[in-house]
Motif scaffolding. Structure first.
Motif, short mmCIF file in Angstrom:
data_model
loop_
_atom_site.label_atom_id
_atom_site.label_comp_id
_atom_site.label_asym_id
_atom_site.label_seq_id
_atom_site.Cartn_x
_atom_site.Cartn_y
_atom_site.Cartn_z
N PHE A 1 53.16 28.02 30.47
CA PHE A 1 51.90 28.29 31.15
C PHE A 1 50.73 27.89 30.27
N THR A 2 49.74 27.23 30.84
CA THR A 2 48.49 27.01 30.12
C THR A 2 47.59 28.22 30.42
N TYR A 3 46.47 28.28 29.73
CA TYR A 3 45.52 29.38 29.96
C TYR A 3 45.06 29.39 31.41
N ASP A 4 44.72 28.23 31.95
CA ASP A 4 44.27 28.14 33.34
C ASP A 4 45.37 28.53 34.32
N ASP A 5 46.62 28.13 34.02
CA ASP A 5 47.74 28.51 34.88
C ASP A 5 47.90 30.03 34.92
N PHE A 6 47.83 30.64 33.74
CA PHE A 6 48.00 32.09 33.67
C PHE A 6 46.85 32.81 34.37
N LYS A 7 45.64 32.34 34.15
CA LYS A 7 44.48 32.94 34.79
C LYS A 7 44.60 32.86 36.31
N LYS A 8 45.06 31.71 36.82
CA LYS A 8 45.25 31.53 38.26
C LYS A 8 46.35 32.46 38.76
N LYS A 9 47.43 32.60 38.00
CA LYS A 9 48.53 33.49 38.39
C LYS A 9 48.03 34.93 38.48
N VAL A 10 47.27 35.37 37.50
CA VAL A 10 46.73 36.73 37.51
C VAL A 10 45.81 36.92 38.72
N CYS A 11 44.93 35.96 38.97
CA CYS A 11 44.00 36.08 40.09
C CYS A 11 44.70 36.02 41.44
N ASP A 12 45.81 35.26 41.53
CA ASP A 12 46.59 35.23 42.77
C ASP A 12 47.27 36.58 43.02
N GLU A 13 47.69 37.24 41.95
CA GLU A 13 48.35 38.55 42.07
C GLU A 13 47.35 39.66 42.39
N ALA A 14 46.15 39.55 41.85
CA ALA A 14 45.11 40.57 42.05
C ALA A 14 44.29 40.18 43.27
N ILE A 15 44.79 40.46 44.41
CA ILE A 15 44.23 39.97 45.68
C ILE A 15 42.79 40.44 45.89
N ILE A 16 42.47 41.66 45.53
CA ILE A 16 41.16 42.22 45.89
C ILE A 16 40.06 41.93 44.88
N LEU A 17 40.39 41.29 43.76
CA LEU A 17 39.37 41.00 42.75
C LEU A 17 38.58 39.77 43.18
N THR A 18 37.34 39.98 43.58
CA THR A 18 36.51 38.87 44.07
C THR A 18 36.00 38.03 42.91
N ASN A 19 35.91 36.74 43.14
CA ASN A 19 35.42 35.79 42.14
C ASN A 19 36.17 35.95 40.82
#
Length: 172
Positions: free
Chosen positions: A65-83
């Protein structure tokens, strides 16, 4: 004059309006504070869950995982976190001995500037302990009332939600 004063003393019209004017701000403050606390807690739980699930994906796949990949994975999992992509900062620290755990405060995104400084992101080696920290900045629902007023805020009025997670990479 005494007749007018006697009539005003007996007149009960508007008594309920006065009670409402006194009690309504207190009741509304309690209700909105309850919603605020629930919403902040829900976002915090979703952040913890997302960091945990993202870290688990990193554990299994290794350091692919790159930093951007991990960040995207976290944001995909955290559905309600806007922006989420713009408001979250994630840091990884490989641990080789017990004194390597970070002792500083988790760094957060400074939304007042457009620069996103690089944070430490090292997925670690196989069978190595990795300490993950994430910080998400969220705006309170009602910042000037009740619970929202009591929360510590940054210079943009945002509240810091932090998550910490330690894991061991799968052996090779």
């Amino acid at each position: 004059m005494t007749g007018i004063l006697k009539r005003l003393r007996r007149d009960r019209a508007g008594a309920a309006g006065i009670e409402f004017a006194i009690l309504a701000p207190i009741v509304f403050s309690l209700v909105f504070s309850t919603f605020e606390a629930g919403w902040i807690m829900t976002q915090s739980i979703m952040l913890d869950r997302a960091v945990s699930r993202g870290s688990r994906a990193l554990q299994v796949t290794g350091s692919n995982f790159t930093y951007d990949d991990f960040k995207k994975k976290v944001c995909d999992e955290a559905i309600i976190l806007t922006n989420c992509i713009k408001s979250i900062r994630i840091e990884f620290t490989p641990i080789s001995k017990s004194t390597d755990f970070p002792t500083s405060e988790t760094s957060c995104v400074d939304r007042s500037v457009n620069i996103d400084p690089v944070t430490t992101y090292t997925g670690g080696q196989r069978s190595q302990i990795v300490f993950a920290r994430a910080c998400y900045v969220v705006d309170p629902l009602v910042p000037g009332l009740g619970y929202g007023l009591a929360l510590p805020k940054d210079n943009t009025g945002g509240v810091r939600l932090t998550s910490r997670f330690a894991f061991v990479n799968e052996p090779g």
